[in-house]
Enzyme design. Structure first.
Site, PDB file in Angstrom:
ATOM      1  N   ASN A  11       0.828  -1.241  -0.124  1.00 25.13           N
ATOM      2  CA  ASN A  11       0.003  -0.031   0.000  1.00 25.13           C
ATOM      3  C   ASN A  11       0.735   1.213  -0.093  1.00 25.13           C
ATOM      4  OD1 ASN A  11      -1.584   2.077   1.136  1.00 25.13           O
ATOM      5  ND2 ASN A  11      -3.141   0.914   1.694  1.00 25.13           N
ATOM      6  N   ASP A  13      -0.094   4.355  -0.058  1.00 25.01           N
ATOM      7  CA  ASP A  13      -0.938   5.651   0.359  1.00 25.01           C
ATOM      8  C   ASP A  13       0.090   6.710   0.989  1.00 25.01           C
ATOM      9  OD1 ASP A  13      -3.307   4.611  -0.305  1.00 25.01           O
ATOM     10  OD2 ASP A  13      -3.944   3.878   1.097  1.00 25.01           O
ATOM     11  N   ARG A  22       3.647  18.906   1.916  1.00 27.94           N
ATOM     12  CA  ARG A  22       4.198  20.078   1.330  1.00 27.94           C
ATOM     13  C   ARG A  22       3.309  20.436   0.027  1.00 27.94           C
ATOM     14  NH1 ARG A  22       9.423  21.758   2.981  1.00 27.94           N
ATOM     15  NH2 ARG A  22       9.257  21.699   5.336  1.00 27.94           N
ATOM     16  N   ARG A  53      -7.119  12.711   1.111  1.00 30.02           N
ATOM     17  CA  ARG A  53      -5.741  13.240   2.186  1.00 30.02           C
ATOM     18  C   ARG A  53      -4.510  12.383   1.529  1.00 30.02           C
ATOM     19  NH1 ARG A  53      -7.344   9.813   7.450  1.00 30.02           N
ATOM     20  NH2 ARG A  53      -9.056  11.044   7.273  1.00 30.02           N
ATOM     21  N   THR A 104      -6.982   6.376  10.462  1.00 32.08           N
ATOM     22  CA  THR A 104      -6.808   5.596   9.421  1.00 32.08           C
ATOM     23  C   THR A 104      -8.209   4.865   9.467  1.00 32.08           C
ATOM     24  OG1 THR A 104      -5.338   3.622   8.846  1.00 32.08           O
ATOM     25  CG2 THR A 104      -5.714   4.124  11.322  1.00 32.08           C
TER      26      THR A 104
HETATM   27  N1  PXP Z   1      -5.702  -3.042   3.945  1.00 32.95           N
HETATM   28  C1  PXP Z   1      -6.647  -2.338   4.158  1.00 32.95           C
HETATM   29  C2  PXP Z   1      -8.006  -2.858   3.606  1.00 32.95           C
HETATM   30  C3  PXP Z   1      -6.638  -0.740   4.336  1.00 32.95           C
HETATM   31  O1  PXP Z   1      -7.362   0.001   4.662  1.00 32.95           O
HETATM   32  C4  PXP Z   1      -5.244  -0.430   4.741  1.00 32.95           C
HETATM   33  C5  PXP Z   1      -4.844   0.821   5.215  1.00 32.95           C
HETATM   34  O2  PXP Z   1      -5.602   1.187   6.238  1.00 32.95           O
HETATM   35  C6  PXP Z   1      -4.370  -1.542   4.738  1.00 32.95           C
HETATM   36  C7  PXP Z   1      -4.539  -2.878   4.135  1.00 32.95           C
HETATM   37  C8  PXP Z   1      -2.699  -1.499   5.114  1.00 32.95           C
HETATM   38  O3  PXP Z   1      -2.599  -1.044   6.621  1.00 32.95           O
HETATM   39  P1  PXP Z   1      -1.175  -0.457   6.761  1.00 32.95           P
HETATM   40  O4  PXP Z   1      -0.801   0.943   6.202  1.00 32.95           O
HETATM   41  O5  PXP Z   1      -1.439  -0.260   8.363  1.00 32.95           O
HETATM   42  O6  PXP Z   1      -0.066  -1.306   6.816  1.00 32.95           O
END
Ligand code: PXP
Length: 248
Positions: A11, A13, A22, A53, A104
């Site tokens: 992930n 994100d 920034r 976000r 989160t």
């Molecule tokens: N799986 C799902 C469905 C999520 O929403 C997230 C992020 O919140 C993750 C996995 C990954 O979680 P983390 O970033 O805590 O490893």
């Protein structure tokens, strides 16, 4: 029966979280996704939140264009997100609950309480060939509801397990792990594919990776954090190593 190879979905994100602190273009989550793929990620996960976000719409365009591994598009069950998903046709769509004020994704989706609405909501995703998964708590009523609405995949929320581990509450950790293990076996026996995610680290990933029916782990925050110290490629490789060790 064992799921074939345990897949790692990375992930990205929180690369976007740093970028957005920034404004501007750096660091680029698409570049991170490509690096994670090169380091052995079997898929990339990204959550387009209603408030944008972390990743933003243009990142989804970039990810779809750049990746050769599947994109797991995480989203809330809203009309806006449904339209975006139908336009992009990602390999997988993971429905998550979303509250604006949460830091989160705090809990699982209540599929059991909304099964008629969710069954209708996910129907168009089948037409575009996307694998739909439901991010749920390790709870039998939720697993049963996922089967009822025709979702082929579930992702069990590992947050309570990961928190117990991080805080050294070993009894709670064992209780939460047992819930994940039980619901993994149960869901798998019903023919559902099982993923697990949220809060996993090098320390906590092993016992989950060792569950033979788990097909995929989705891990973000810890890997992106470790990338500061180790670099992203080595952090992905190291997570993969911990998973493979546990699976042996
Ligand atoms: N799986 C799902 C469905 C999520 O929403 C997230 C992020 O919140 C993750 C996995 C990954 O979680 P983390 O970033 O805590 O490893």
């Amino acid at each position: 029966m064992t799921a074939d190879k345990l897949r790692l979905g990375v992930n990205i994100d929180h690369v976007a979280t740093i970028r957005n602190a920034r404004g501007g273009d750096n660091p680029d989550p698409v570049r991170a996704a490509v690096m994670a793929e090169a380091a052995g990620a079997d898929g990339i996960t990204a959550h387009l939140r209603e408030d944008r976000r972390h990743i933003v719409d243009a990142d989804i365009d970039g990810l779809m264009a750049a990746l050769t591994v599947p994109l797991n598009f995480e989203m809330a069950a809203t009309d806006e997100m449904q339209a975006i998903a139908l336009r992009h046709k990602p390999h997988a769509i993971c429905l998550v609950p979303e509250k604006r004020e949460e830091r989160t994704t705090e809990g699982g989706l209540d599929v059991a309480g909304n099964d008629n609405a969710l069954a209708a909501y996910i129907a168009p995703f089948r037409d575009i060939g996307a694998r739909v998964s439901m991010f749920i708590a390790a709870d039998r009523a939720q697993v049963d509801a996922c089967l009822r609405i025709g979702a082929p995949v579930i992702e069990l929320h590992a947050g309570a397990y990961a928190d117990a581990w991080a805080e050294g509450r070993w009894d709670d950790r064992d209780v939460e792990l047992a819930k994940i293990a039980d619901m993994t076996a149960y869901a798998h026996s019903l023919g559902l594919e099982v993923h697990v995610g949220h809060g996993l680290t090098y320390d906590s990933v092993g016992p989950v990776a060792a569950l033979p029916q788990v097909a995929e782990l989705n891990i973000g925050h810890f890997i992106i954090g470790e990338a500061i110290f180790q670099g992203l490629g080595p952090a992905v490789t190291e997570m993969r190593r911990h998973m493979d060790e546990a699976r042996k």
